[in-house]
Design a protein around this motif. Structure first.
Motif, PDB file in Angstrom:
ATOM      1  N   LYS A  59       0.836  -1.219   0.000  1.00  0.00           N
ATOM      2  CA  LYS A  59       0.000   0.000   0.000  1.00  0.00           C
ATOM      3  C   LYS A  59       0.865   1.261   0.000  1.00  0.00           C
ATOM      4  N   SER A  60       1.839   1.311   0.920  1.00  0.00           N
ATOM      5  CA  SER A  60       2.685   2.515   1.006  1.00  0.00           C
ATOM      6  C   SER A  60       3.525   2.654  -0.263  1.00  0.00           C
ATOM      7  N   HIS A  61       3.979   1.518  -0.796  1.00  0.00           N
ATOM      8  CA  HIS A  61       4.769   1.545  -2.032  1.00  0.00           C
ATOM      9  C   HIS A  61       3.947   2.195  -3.158  1.00  0.00           C
ATOM     10  N   LEU A  76      -2.151  10.293   3.101  1.00  0.00           N
ATOM     11  CA  LEU A  76      -2.286   9.916   4.510  1.00  0.00           C
ATOM     12  C   LEU A  76      -2.006   8.428   4.599  1.00  0.00           C
ATOM     13  N   ASP A  77      -0.811   8.110   5.072  1.00  0.00           N
ATOM     14  CA  ASP A  77      -0.397   6.717   5.094  1.00  0.00           C
ATOM     15  C   ASP A  77      -0.720   6.093   6.453  1.00  0.00           C
ATOM     16  N   GLU A  78      -1.104   4.846   6.409  1.00  0.00           N
ATOM     17  CA  GLU A  78      -1.357   4.065   7.624  1.00  0.00           C
ATOM     18  C   GLU A  78      -2.431   4.658   8.510  1.00  0.00           C
ATOM     19  N   LEU A  79      -3.538   5.018   7.916  1.00  0.00           N
ATOM     20  CA  LEU A  79      -4.662   5.472   8.720  1.00  0.00           C
ATOM     21  C   LEU A  79      -5.209   4.249   9.439  1.00  0.00           C
TER      22      LEU A  79
HETATM   23 MG    MG Z   1       2.483   1.000   4.811  1.00  0.00          MG
END
Ligand code: MG
Ligand code: ADP
Length: 270
Positions: free
Chosen positions: A118-120, A172-175
């Motif tokens: 997801k973050s990638h 917004l990462d890792e909500l």
């Molecule tokens: Mg992540």
């Protein structure tokens, strides 16, 4: 003749500096020799120089945007292995990388378990946006909440909000990793509301929608936040097991059964 040339060169450098055209200053002599060798006319020479100046300027502006976005690590789409994540639609991701969703103020929501990319993907899309000229800022959701709470206490809140309002794309990462406090949840909700139809959001989360109340605390806030986020939103699900785990397993298998033909293993670098 020699002195005249030198004098014109000094003047030219001065003018180019005053006009803020450093690349033309650096390249004009080299390109002039090439133009003479190619028998190129004056206009072609000028065109080549202005093109070089423009390219360099665009490159530097993109570098500034990438720096301002504050990505924890730079990731790009060409290092994303789509075959390892079949639930992710490559065509959709490639289309999103063109950035039109940002012009349309659409959002992207990446949902999936930890380690599934997801973050990638969020970073890669945001990096592509920086190259396209969009103003981007990347935050871990908890980091944004902390910054907002601190800013509120320091009364620099308005300045931060003005900065956020100038963005084209906010990641917004890792909500959902850490439930926000009541104040934190309200501030986060305010960011989502302000962004609505003005700034595109890319949100990554490991939480299914029904668990969002745990992060935002109240059902009213969760409903309103989800309503804004998912209106005009592309949802990408990164289903399956963690890539790190998959990668580690593949590597273990390779070590146990070394394949003499396949010299190049995974090219993944963190
Ligand atoms: Mg992540
Ligand atoms: P998540 O945000 O879903 O927890 P990450 O995006 O942080 O997962 O992925 C974990 C690591 O695995 C990162 O280093 C990332 O670059 C890598 N990774 C994940 N999925 C892929 C993939 N399909 N292709 C290449 N690298 C991947």
């Amino acid at each position: 003749m020699k002195t005249l040339e030198t004098k014109s060169m000094v003047l030219l450098r001065h003018h180019l500096k005053a006009l803020r055209l450093p690349t033309i200053g650096a390249e004009c002599e080299k390109v002039a020799h090439q133009a003479a060798a190619d028998n190129a006319d004056h206009l072609t020479y000028l065109l080549q120089l202005t093109e070089l100046e423009l390219l360099e300027r665009e490159k530097r502006a993109a570098e500034r945007r990438l720096k301002a976005a504050r990505f924890p690590t730079i990731k790009t789409l060409d290092t994303f292995d789509f075959t390892a994540r079949p639930s992710v639609n490559k065509t959709l991701v490639t289309e999103l990388a063109r950035g039109e969703f940002i012009d349309k103020r659409e959002n992207v929501l990446l949902v999936g378990n930890p380690g599934t990319g997801k973050s990638h993907l969020a970073t890669a899309l945001a990096v592509a946006a920086c190259h396209k000229g969009y103003k981007v800022r990347f935050f871990r959701a908890t980091e944004l909440v902390t910054t907002l709470i601190e800013a509120r206490d320091e009364r620099t809140f308005l300045r931060l909000k003005t900065q956020l309002a100038k963005l084209d794309l906010l990641v917004l990462d890792e909500l959902g990793y850490v439930p926000a406090s009541k104040v934190g949840a309200e501030l986060l909700f305010e960011v989502i509301s302000t962004a609505y139809e003005r700034t595109s959001l890319i949100v990554t989360t490991n939480l299914p929608f029904e668990s969002w109340t745990e992060v935002l605390g109240s059902e009213r806030l969760t409903g309103a936040a989800l309503d804004r986020l998912t209106h005009r939103c592309r949802i990408i699900e990164t289903k399956g097991e963690s890539y790190r785990l998959h990668d580690a397993k593949t590597r273990t298998r390779r070590t146990r059964n070394p394949d003499p033909v396949a010299k190049t293993g995974t090219t993944q670098t963190d």
